[in-house]
Enzyme design. Structure first.
Site, PDB file in Angstrom:
ATOM      1  CD  GLN A 148       0.159  83.936 -79.444  1.00  0.00           C
ATOM      2  OE1 GLN A 148       0.264  83.874 -78.223  1.00  0.00           O
ATOM      3  NE2 GLN A 148      -1.006  84.168 -80.020  1.00  0.00           N
ATOM      4  CB  CYS A 154      -2.623  82.537 -76.670  1.00  0.00           C
ATOM      5  SG  CYS A 154      -4.393  82.799 -76.470  1.00  0.00           S
ATOM      6  CG  HIS A 296      -2.707  86.123 -73.899  1.00  0.00           C
ATOM      7  ND1 HIS A 296      -2.503  85.531 -75.130  1.00  0.00           N
ATOM      8  CD2 HIS A 296      -1.473  86.242 -73.332  1.00  0.00           C
ATOM      9  CE1 HIS A 296      -1.209  85.304 -75.290  1.00  0.00           C
ATOM     10  NE2 HIS A 296      -0.561  85.720 -74.215  1.00  0.00           N
ATOM     11  CG  ASN A 317       3.051  85.588 -73.133  1.00  0.00           C
ATOM     12  OD1 ASN A 317       2.208  84.949 -73.759  1.00  0.00           O
ATOM     13  ND2 ASN A 317       3.038  86.906 -73.083  1.00  0.00           N
TER      14      ASN A 317
END
Ligand code: NAG
Ligand code: NAG
Length: 356
Positions: A148, A154, A296, A317
């Site tokens: 990102q 996110c 997140h 992630n």
């Protein structure tokens, strides 16, 4: 040679191999830590590897060196404690914790708009006989880990990864989808680089008939104006959309429900992501510390148990492939807390898609 000597040797050899491969993972060795001079050398080689432009600017360089040393202290101290996870010098090593917090998260945890009502149905509620483990990467339903960058997007990465998963499961076609289209176009309830919520994004995608591909609408790491599909056509590539039917929420605070959903598809989850151990996580089964204040969005893509019996949720992630285990993290299950480690059982949801 008697058995105990043999066992001792085997143990010593395997633990040495383990220690040295770990030392490489950490990004530093004990020799780097002995003096200010060796630390500066370590910093220089780290900065060169990461193409840091400030090596030519003495003032910035010395500020960054101080931050680097402070982060390194934390990493070394944590690794000495021998938790089930370990930390390493990664791309965030010159970033003060506040700067990291401001730029690399991006979940709006408490949706501000009353239009959001959590779904009450859960299509997997009656599922039984869960597999012992599942890893959607090995089933071809997970695209490579993305980055990102310094944009609080996110939420869009989490949304897209869950969609890429269900799309592959239903159609057999693994296609990387556009995060940027969400940032630029899904602006009624979501806020681009200032954060968003996965459920709003699923609702948006279902309402507009789908999402374009990453190739058609690539990531720019900043907010832009919504590109009409026609532009993609002019550029010569067909603006094909990948659609979903809608989304469902996983019943809250229930590990079992999350596993039921995960047995069928990747799932968007929210966590408290600002912890310093997360910033520098390098490998192992992560066990905190972290709280449960969600900030997140990430994507659960499996679950399992290590050979030494630690149960985990496998999570994708959006901090690049250098972070963690090639961009993934294994997060400990069953921490005796219904909200889950880092709050991961508090806000899970997934897109639905029926066979064409
Ligand atoms: C689960 O089982 C109950 C009882 O048979 C049924 O009423 C319910 O509709 C089922 N849920 C789903 C999602 O199929
Ligand atoms: C997979 O889906 C994408 C997006 O819809 C499409 O462009 C591509 O042609 C598809 N690939 C196959 C092999 O069907």
């Amino acid at each position: 040679m008697n058995l105990s000597v043999l066992l001792f040797l085997i143990f010593t050899l395997t633990s040495c191999a383990f220690a040295s491969s770990r030392a490489k993972d950490f990004g530093y060795s004990s020799a780097d830590l002995v003096s200010e001079e060796t630390l500066l050398n370590l910093f220089h080689s780290w900065a060169a590897t990461h193409d840091k432009p400030y090596l030519n600017s003495p003032k910035t360089k010395s500020t960054k060196f101080e931050v680097f040393k402070d982060n390194l202290n934390h990493i070394v101290a944590t690794n000495k404690r021998r938790k089930s996870h370990w930390l390493g010098l990664n791309a965030f090593a010159d970033m003060a914790h506040d700067e990291f917090k401001r730029n690399y998260l991006g979940l709006n945890p408490k949706p501000k708009y009353s239009t959001h009502t959590r779904s009450t149905t859960f299509m997997y509620e009656n599922v039984t006989n869960l597999p012992k483990s599942i890893d959607w990467r090995t089933k071809g339903a997970v695209t490579p880990v993305k980055n990102q960058g310094g944009c609080g997007s996110c939420w869009a990465f989490s949304t897209v990864a869950a969609m890429e998963g269900i799309n592959q499961i239903v159609t057999g076609n693994l296609t990387s989808l556009s995060v940027q289209e969400l940032i630029d176009c899904d602006i009624k309830f979501d806020e681009g680089c200032s954060g968003g919520t996965m459920d709003y994004a699923f609702a948006f995608i279902a309402a507009v008939g789908g999402l374009r591909t990453e190739q058609d609408y690539p990531y720019t790491m900043e907010e832009g104006s919504c590109q009409p599909a026609a532009k993609a056509c002019q550029a010569g590539s067909e603006a094909k959309k990948v659609s979903i039917s809608g989304y469902e929420d996983v019943p809250r605070k229930s590990e079992e429900s999350l596993l039921k959903a995960l047995a069928h598809q990747p799932v968007s989850i929210a966590i408290e992501g600002f912890g310093r151990d997360l910033q520098f996580y390098k490998g192992g089964v992560f066990e905190g510390p972290c709280g449960t204040e969600l900030d997140h969005g990430v994507t659960a893509v499996g679950y399992g148990t290590t050979v030494d019996g630690r149960e985990y949720i496998l999570v994708k992630n959006s901090w690049g492939q250098e972070w963690g285990e090639q961009g993934f993290i294994r997060m400990r299950r069953n921490p005796g807390n219904v909200e889950g480690l880092c709050g991961m059982y508090k806000m899970a949801s997934f897109p639905t898609k029926s066979k064409p």
